[in-house]
Design a protein around this motif. Structure first.
Motif, PDB file in Angstrom:
ATOM      1  N   PHE A 163      24.816  19.575  21.910  1.00  0.00           N
ATOM      2  CA  PHE A 163      25.560  17.999  22.175  1.00  0.00           C
ATOM      3  C   PHE A 163      24.332  16.788  21.828  1.00  0.00           C
ATOM      4  CE2 PHE A 163      28.485  20.685  24.829  1.00  0.00           C
ATOM      5  CZ  PHE A 163      29.491  20.224  24.166  1.00  0.00           C
ATOM      6  N   THR A 164      23.366  17.345  20.891  1.00  0.00           N
ATOM      7  CA  THR A 164      22.060  16.452  21.163  1.00  0.00           C
ATOM      8  C   THR A 164      22.397  15.575  20.186  1.00  0.00           C
ATOM      9  OG1 THR A 164      21.247  17.870  19.430  1.00  0.00           O
ATOM     10  CG2 THR A 164      20.250  18.057  21.688  1.00  0.00           C
ATOM     11  N   GLU A 165      23.648  15.577  19.228  1.00  0.00           N
ATOM     12  CA  GLU A 165      24.038  14.411  18.180  1.00  0.00           C
ATOM     13  C   GLU A 165      25.315  14.034  18.688  1.00  0.00           C
ATOM     14  OE1 GLU A 165      22.088  14.539  14.046  1.00  0.00           O
ATOM     15  OE2 GLU A 165      23.246  16.446  14.376  1.00  0.00           O
ATOM     16  N   HIS A 166      25.786  14.453  20.037  1.00  0.00           N
ATOM     17  CA  HIS A 166      27.056  13.630  20.266  1.00  0.00           C
ATOM     18  C   HIS A 166      27.154  12.424  20.377  1.00  0.00           C
ATOM     19  CE1 HIS A 166      30.903  13.226  22.736  1.00  0.00           C
ATOM     20  NE2 HIS A 166      31.143  14.384  22.608  1.00  0.00           N
ATOM     21  N   VAL A 205      16.062  23.240  15.902  1.00  0.00           N
ATOM     22  CA  VAL A 205      16.860  22.580  15.189  1.00  0.00           C
ATOM     23  C   VAL A 205      17.813  21.426  15.861  1.00  0.00           C
ATOM     24  CG1 VAL A 205      18.953  22.971  13.883  1.00  0.00           C
ATOM     25  CG2 VAL A 205      17.203  24.618  13.461  1.00  0.00           C
ATOM     26  N   TYR A 206      17.980  21.770  17.084  1.00  0.00           N
ATOM     27  CA  TYR A 206      19.039  20.852  17.841  1.00  0.00           C
ATOM     28  C   TYR A 206      17.929  19.554  18.134  1.00  0.00           C
ATOM     29  CZ  TYR A 206      22.875  23.967  17.832  1.00  0.00           C
ATOM     30  OH  TYR A 206      24.053  24.900  17.362  1.00  0.00           O
ATOM     31  N   LEU A 207      16.819  19.937  18.433  1.00  0.00           N
ATOM     32  CA  LEU A 207      15.906  18.807  18.573  1.00  0.00           C
ATOM     33  C   LEU A 207      15.417  17.790  17.570  1.00  0.00           C
ATOM     34  CD1 LEU A 207      13.243  20.505  21.134  1.00  0.00           C
ATOM     35  CD2 LEU A 207      15.085  18.957  21.563  1.00  0.00           C
ATOM     36  N   LEU A 208      15.430  18.441  16.221  1.00  0.00           N
ATOM     37  CA  LEU A 208      14.940  17.896  15.076  1.00  0.00           C
ATOM     38  C   LEU A 208      15.995  17.140  14.467  1.00  0.00           C
ATOM     39  CD1 LEU A 208      12.498  20.414  13.682  1.00  0.00           C
ATOM     40  CD2 LEU A 208      11.980  18.197  14.728  1.00  0.00           C
ATOM     41  N   LEU A 209      17.319  17.675  14.417  1.00  0.00           N
ATOM     42  CA  LEU A 209      18.520  17.011  13.912  1.00  0.00           C
ATOM     43  C   LEU A 209      18.875  15.355  14.064  1.00  0.00           C
ATOM     44  CD1 LEU A 209      21.153  19.726  13.355  1.00  0.00           C
ATOM     45  CD2 LEU A 209      20.154  18.547  11.646  1.00  0.00           C
ATOM     46  N   PRO A 210      18.691  15.175  15.328  1.00  0.00           N
ATOM     47  CA  PRO A 210      18.933  13.590  15.630  1.00  0.00           C
ATOM     48  C   PRO A 210      17.913  12.969  15.196  1.00  0.00           C
ATOM     49  CG  PRO A 210      19.261  15.177  17.845  1.00  0.00           C
ATOM     50  CD  PRO A 210      18.467  15.961  16.680  1.00  0.00           C
ATOM     51  N   LEU A 211      16.565  13.361  14.921  1.00  0.00           N
ATOM     52  CA  LEU A 211      15.395  12.791  14.352  1.00  0.00           C
ATOM     53  C   LEU A 211      15.283  12.650  13.123  1.00  0.00           C
ATOM     54  CD1 LEU A 211      12.702  14.063  17.061  1.00  0.00           C
ATOM     55  CD2 LEU A 211      14.033  12.038  17.267  1.00  0.00           C
ATOM     56  N   VAL A 270       7.665  21.519  11.076  1.00  0.00           N
ATOM     57  CA  VAL A 270       8.281  20.272  11.759  1.00  0.00           C
ATOM     58  C   VAL A 270       7.513  18.980  11.319  1.00  0.00           C
ATOM     59  CG1 VAL A 270       8.010  19.211  14.243  1.00  0.00           C
ATOM     60  CG2 VAL A 270       8.718  21.540  13.860  1.00  0.00           C
ATOM     61  N   TYR A 271       6.073  19.144  10.912  1.00  0.00           N
ATOM     62  CA  TYR A 271       5.424  18.027  10.321  1.00  0.00           C
ATOM     63  C   TYR A 271       6.137  17.139   9.497  1.00  0.00           C
ATOM     64  CZ  TYR A 271       1.892  15.000   8.268  1.00  0.00           C
ATOM     65  OH  TYR A 271       1.088  14.012   7.548  1.00  0.00           O
ATOM     66  N   PRO A 272       6.737  17.551   8.513  1.00  0.00           N
ATOM     67  CA  PRO A 272       7.149  16.773   7.270  1.00  0.00           C
ATOM     68  C   PRO A 272       8.249  15.773   7.965  1.00  0.00           C
ATOM     69  CG  PRO A 272       6.924  19.030   6.477  1.00  0.00           C
ATOM     70  CD  PRO A 272       6.668  18.798   7.806  1.00  0.00           C
ATOM     71  N   ILE A 273       9.219  16.361   8.816  1.00  0.00           N
ATOM     72  CA  ILE A 273      10.395  15.606   9.484  1.00  0.00           C
ATOM     73  C   ILE A 273       9.713  14.677  10.262  1.00  0.00           C
ATOM     74  CG2 ILE A 273      12.302  16.145  11.000  1.00  0.00           C
ATOM     75  CD1 ILE A 273      12.354  19.016   9.909  1.00  0.00           C
ATOM     76  N   ILE A 274       9.100  14.890  11.161  1.00  0.00           N
ATOM     77  CA  ILE A 274       8.443  14.024  12.219  1.00  0.00           C
ATOM     78  C   ILE A 274       7.341  12.938  11.369  1.00  0.00           C
ATOM     79  CG2 ILE A 274       8.731  15.239  14.205  1.00  0.00           C
ATOM     80  CD1 ILE A 274       5.745  15.572  14.152  1.00  0.00           C
ATOM     81  N   ARG A 275       6.920  13.238  10.153  1.00  0.00           N
ATOM     82  CA  ARG A 275       6.233  12.198   9.370  1.00  0.00           C
ATOM     83  C   ARG A 275       7.101  11.208   8.943  1.00  0.00           C
ATOM     84  NH1 ARG A 275       4.834  15.027   4.271  1.00  0.00           N
ATOM     85  NH2 ARG A 275       7.149  14.339   3.714  1.00  0.00           N
ATOM     86  N   GLN A 276       8.254  11.474   8.410  1.00  0.00           N
ATOM     87  CA  GLN A 276       9.429  10.695   7.642  1.00  0.00           C
ATOM     88  C   GLN A 276       9.820   9.886   8.977  1.00  0.00           C
ATOM     89  OE1 GLN A 276       8.065  11.546   4.554  1.00  0.00           O
ATOM     90  NE2 GLN A 276      10.484  10.402   4.365  1.00  0.00           N
ATOM     91  N   LEU A 277      10.064  10.385  10.137  1.00  0.00           N
ATOM     92  CA  LEU A 277      10.445   9.540  11.176  1.00  0.00           C
ATOM     93  C   LEU A 277       9.512   8.545  11.586  1.00  0.00           C
ATOM     94  CD1 LEU A 277      12.417   8.849  13.860  1.00  0.00           C
ATOM     95  CD2 LEU A 277      11.166  10.825  14.968  1.00  0.00           C
TER      96      LEU A 277
END
Length: 346
Positions: A163-166, A205-211, A270-277
């Motif tokens: 439910f992290t993207e509910h 995955v569930y932590l990163l998808l919302p970000l 993880v780094y490329p995803i949070i870099r874009q964030l």
């Protein structure tokens, strides 16, 4: 008016507690009154009755109970008090099949399935997310949620992470808070780290998808990145609430506190995803938290302590979903927002 409810050994409060099981209109008014009284510690001492707490759980899961959401609100308010949370959770030495274990498992089941179930179209059960966030502020609560359900033997946390993207802020905010608390308290739980990084839970995955947004990554960046995070739709949007984004990033930071966690997160890119964030993030607090995660992932591992943990990453303490945040933490839902939702339903 509050002193009136304390007269004659809290008779008015006890009468209201009895009326919660009455016909719907009477029960509605009784529950509404108890919600308004649930900020007083002395009155909490009266409502902290094991029989009453069990009756609230039963009323919550009762099919087609039109007052189920009010029961969830009252449980949310009560569970932020330690004396109530201790009673809702099973004793450390309890048999996994006893009622105290099962009543929380029942709430988890109704939370996971109830919103789409036809048996109670009058309830959303969103406020149960606050109950779970409050219960996980204790080591006992963390261990309970990091263990397996007595209903189907699945990880209890697996019933929350989805439910992290509910669409509902209350639901996803409470869920994210509960996850963060479990990550904070994983060291006290048996096999806590094994659960958090398990393929069965798929937590990262569930932590990163919302970000994550609709960015494109190079083949090298995607090598090892979970499939769910690759080639997201052009319409993909990030979590809109900065407080929830902050909690999500702080949870990632907690996962970097061990060498195993850092290596796992590096392997999952993880780094490329949070870099874009970080490139699009407007909140200074979230930006700073992202930078801490990057520092941990890109750090020189010679700084690692003897036990494999790092003292550099130590985000804020566990949080309760009552609007009161400890130092350096932001509660996912402010009390004013929660009160507004309660008033709207009452």
């Amino acid at each position: 008016m509050l002193p009136y409810f304390k007269l004659n050994d809290y008779k008015a409060v006890k009468d209201l507690m009895q009326l919660t099981g009455d016909e719907p209109l009477t029960a509605h008014d009784a529950l509404s009154a108890l919600i308004n009284l649930s900020s007083d510690l002395e009155i909490i001492g009266v409502m902290c009755d094991d029989v009453f707490l069990t009756s609230l759980v039963v009323l919550t899961v009762l099919p087609k109970n039109v007052n189920a959401d009010l029961c969830c609100m009252l449980l949310n308010n009560l569970s932020k008090f330690e004396i109530v949370a201790e009673k809702l959770l099973p004793a450390p030495s309890a048999d996994p099949g006893v009622q105290k274990t099962h009543r929380i498992d029942n709430l988890l089941e109704i939370f996971a399935r109830g919103e789409t179930s036809k048996y109670n179209p009058a309830a959303s059960f969103h406020f149960l997310a606050g109950v779970f966030a409050n219960l996980t502020t204790s080591p006992q609560g963390c261990e309970f949620f990091l263990s397996r359900s007595t209903v189907d033997n699945s990880p209890r946390l697996s019933k929350l992470v989805v439910f992290t993207e509910h669409s509902d802020t209350m639901r996803r905010g409470g869920v994210v808070s509960a996850i963060k608390n479990c990550c904070y308290g994983a060291s006290v739980a048996k096999h806590g780290e094994d659960v958090l990084f398990s393929e069965e839970l798929n937590l990262l995955v569930y932590l990163l998808l919302p970000l994550a947004g609709p960015e494109d990554y190079t083949d090298e960046e995607m090598d090892g990145m979970p499939d769910e995070l690759q080639f997201l739709e052009p319409t993909k949007i990030r979590e809109p609430d900065a407080r929830i984004r902050h909690t999500l990033v702080e949870t990632l930071l907690l996962l970097t506190t061990t060498r195993y966690g850092r290596d796992f997160m590096r392997a999952c890119k993880v780094y490329p995803i949070i870099r874009q964030l970080h490139l699009v993030e407007k909140s200074e607090a979230v930006q700073e938290a992202i930078e801490e995660v990057v520092n941990m992932l890109m750090r020189d591992e010679s700084q690692e302590t003897a036990d494999g943990t790092s003292s550099a990453a130590h985000p804020s303490k566990m949080i309760k979903l009552d609007g009161e945040a400890p130092a350096q933490a932001e509660a996912p839902v402010e009390q004013d927002e929660a009160d507004a939702q309660i008033e709207a339903l009452i």
